[in-house]
Design an enzyme around this catalytic site. Structure first.
Site, short mmCIF file in Angstrom:
data_model
loop_
_atom_site.label_atom_id
_atom_site.label_comp_id
_atom_site.label_asym_id
_atom_site.label_seq_id
_atom_site.Cartn_x
_atom_site.Cartn_y
_atom_site.Cartn_z
N GLY A 102 43.80 33.35 44.52
CA GLY A 102 44.23 32.30 45.42
C GLY A 102 45.72 32.03 45.38
CB SER A 103 47.43 28.90 46.17
OG SER A 103 48.75 28.48 46.35
#
Lengths: 416, 136
Positions: B63-64
């Protein structure tokens, strides 16, 4: 991990304390990743100007206070405030003050005032084979896959430090051998009509990320000449549900003239045929609620392009929305839009423009609402945790029709 | 049953605490509340649990890329895990620890280990140099 003579002198303080700290942090990142050395980079996209807590502000302000300046062109991702529509974001004085300080500190380091998660649609487009250091997961996947530039997924801090040092760790996706596809995805059982639908591409990305994690895959059988908007939807979906930094599409992306070339002449480890059932299952997983009512619509993750606004304007002409409809974009796209007929159409339909930030990273959505509809896999993925809203995924046209009635309207005929 | 193994040291240090082996990878940004360390992603199997004070084992980081900032903030406010055991090399979460150290707000050991071979619960103790022991 060995530093060259220039890098060693910077790390020792030859250009001041900020450059020294930046070079040390880039070198540490290189050591952690097992890089043998650093490489000179051509540009940076910084994800770190979104406020998460005071510690990040103190870090960037320390770089400013110690005389830091970026050495290469550096764009900025979203901040936590909409500087063009200050009333848009709720928040107490401390939050607003710190969020602003973080954005200002990055500008003081010499970064460009772009505040967008789609910098590649406002002119920041490194060339094929160019080494860069980008943050923001969708932008990383786009830069590697669609532009053929070379960057690892730079976390917050590494990005700004790379800009100041002008260097990044030489490893991972900077190297030829890590850019070859290890998996092949066949899409020939899917209908051409589905593959010619915008709403398919966020789902394709979400499936890719959930299936492959960080493995590089090449997809075959997709239409030639896919638009940047469809490709950015794949990138954003894949980088949300997984850690995809690079994907290839045969005949479309620059390192994949053919499946064999994308695989680097090596037999792939996995081959999967993507079926319609897998597409539908992934699409359904993007929604967290099955009800009928919606409280708001949000589009523009990644930030809406000028082209996407044209499509939205066509769909919204002479319509009136029953619920708030937020369109998130960068200030450069907004300023290009502002003098157009599309802008008046969108304004009179009641579209609320959000610039410099977005509804999933800043408190913008109505405080009383429960359900958000979106055409973005990324909003659908991060929305529930970050906003407390349940999400419903649909096409852009579904979003418009649903906003008009305040209830979920979905055209199921596109999904076949 | 006690078990000992040696991890590859990414950031050296000593720590002990309850082992929290996450059921699935998680994005710290959008998945962990930076104010409390609680898992806020309702689709994650560990939703509602807290990583604060644990020895946190993650097979991979997803993810981020803002997860570095969440890691730094958790350390700065005292809500971080006491140690990270990572299945893969990572310069996102670990870089948050590097910056915390540069800023003088704290540090935690980070080791690379075969996460799938770890117990799923119990206590973990990490010694400087990378030795990890587990007890139920």
């Amino acid at each position: 991990m060995e530093l060259g003579p220039y890098e060693t002198s910077i790390a020792a303080g030859a250009e001041g304390a900020a450059a020294a700290m930046a070079m040390r942090i880039v070198a540490e990142a290189g050591r952690l990743l097992g890089a043998p050395r650093l490489i000179e980079i051509g540009s940076v996209h910084v994800d770190g100007c979104l406020y998460h807590g005071d510690s990040g502000v103190h870090f960037v302000e320390k770089l400013v206070a110690d005389g830091g300046q970026v050495q290469v062109p550096t764009t900025l991702n979203v901040g936590a405030l909409d500087l063009l529509h200050p009333e848009r974001v709720r928040g107490d004085t401390h939050f607003r003050d710190m969020a602003r300080r973080l954005m200002d500190a990055h500008l003081a380091l010499g970064c460009t005032q772009s505040f967008t998660c789609a910098p590649y649609q406002t002119g920041h487009r490194p060339g094929l084979g160019e080494h860069v250091a980008w943050g923001e997961s969708n932008a990383v996947a786009f830069a590697n896959s669609v532009l053929g530039a070379r960057t690892n997924r730079c976390g917050d801090f590494l990005d700004i430090c790379a800009g100041i040092a002008g260097r990044a760790p030489y490893c991972g996706l900077h190297l030829d051998e890590n850019r070859a596809a290890r998996a092949v995805v066949r899409t020939d059982t899917l209908s051409f009509a589905l593959k010619d639908t915008d709403a398919f591409y966020p789902v394709l990305g979400a499936w890719l990320g959930a299936t492959f994690g960080e493995t590089v895959a090449v997809m075959d059988g997709l239409p030639f000449g896919l638009s940047d908007d469809r490709l950015k939807a794949v990138a954003a979906g894949a980088a949300s549900t997984g850690a995809i930094g690079l994907f290839h599409i045969a005949g479309v992306t620059p390192e994949a003239p053919t499946v064999d070339t994308a695989c680097g002449g090596v037999m792939p480890e996995t081959e999967i045929a993507l079926t319609f059932d897998m597409v539908r299952e992934t699409r359904d997983r993007l929604s967290t609620v099955d009800g009928n009512r919606i409280d708001a619509v949000a589009v523009g993750s990644p930030h809406f392009s000028r082209d996407e606004f044209s499509v939205l304007a066509k769909l919204s002409k002479d319509r009136k929305f029953a619920v708030p409809f937020f369109a998130c974009t960068g200030r450069d796209v907004l300023s290009a839009l502002e003098n157009s007929d599309d802008f008046s159409v969108l304004k009179s339909a009641g579209i609320e423009f959000v610039a410099d930030t977005c509804v999933v990273v800043a408190p913008i959505l109505p405080e009383s609402g429960d359900v958000l509809m979106t055409n973005s896999a990324k909003f659908a993925h991060y929305g529930p945790a970050n906003t407390g809203f349940d999400v419903v995924y649909g096409s852009l046209s579904d979003c418009v029709e649903s906003a008009v009635t305040g209830t979920v309207v979905r055209d199921e005929t596109i999904w076949r | 049953m006690a078990m000992t193994l040696r991890g590859e040291v990414l950031i050296d240090g000593a720590a002990d605490g309850p082992l929290f082996r996450m059921a699935k990878p998680i994005s710290f940004w959008g998945g962990i509340d930076p104010k409390s360390g609680r898992v806020t992603d309702p689709r994650h199997p560990d939703y509602g649990a807290s990583i604060a004070g644990s020895v946190l084992a993650l097979s991979e980081t997803i993810g981020s890329s803002s997860s570095s900032a969440v890691m730094l903030e958790l350390i700065a406010i005292g809500q971080a895990p006491r140690a990270l055991l990572l299945g893969r090399p990572d310069a996102i979460l670990t870089l948050g620890v590097v910056v915390a150290r540069e800023m003088g707000v704290g540090s935690i050991p980070v080791l690379r280990v075969p996460v799938e071979r770890l117990p799923t619960s119990g206590l973990a103790r990490i010694r400087e140099g990378g030795e990890i022991s587990f007890a139920s």
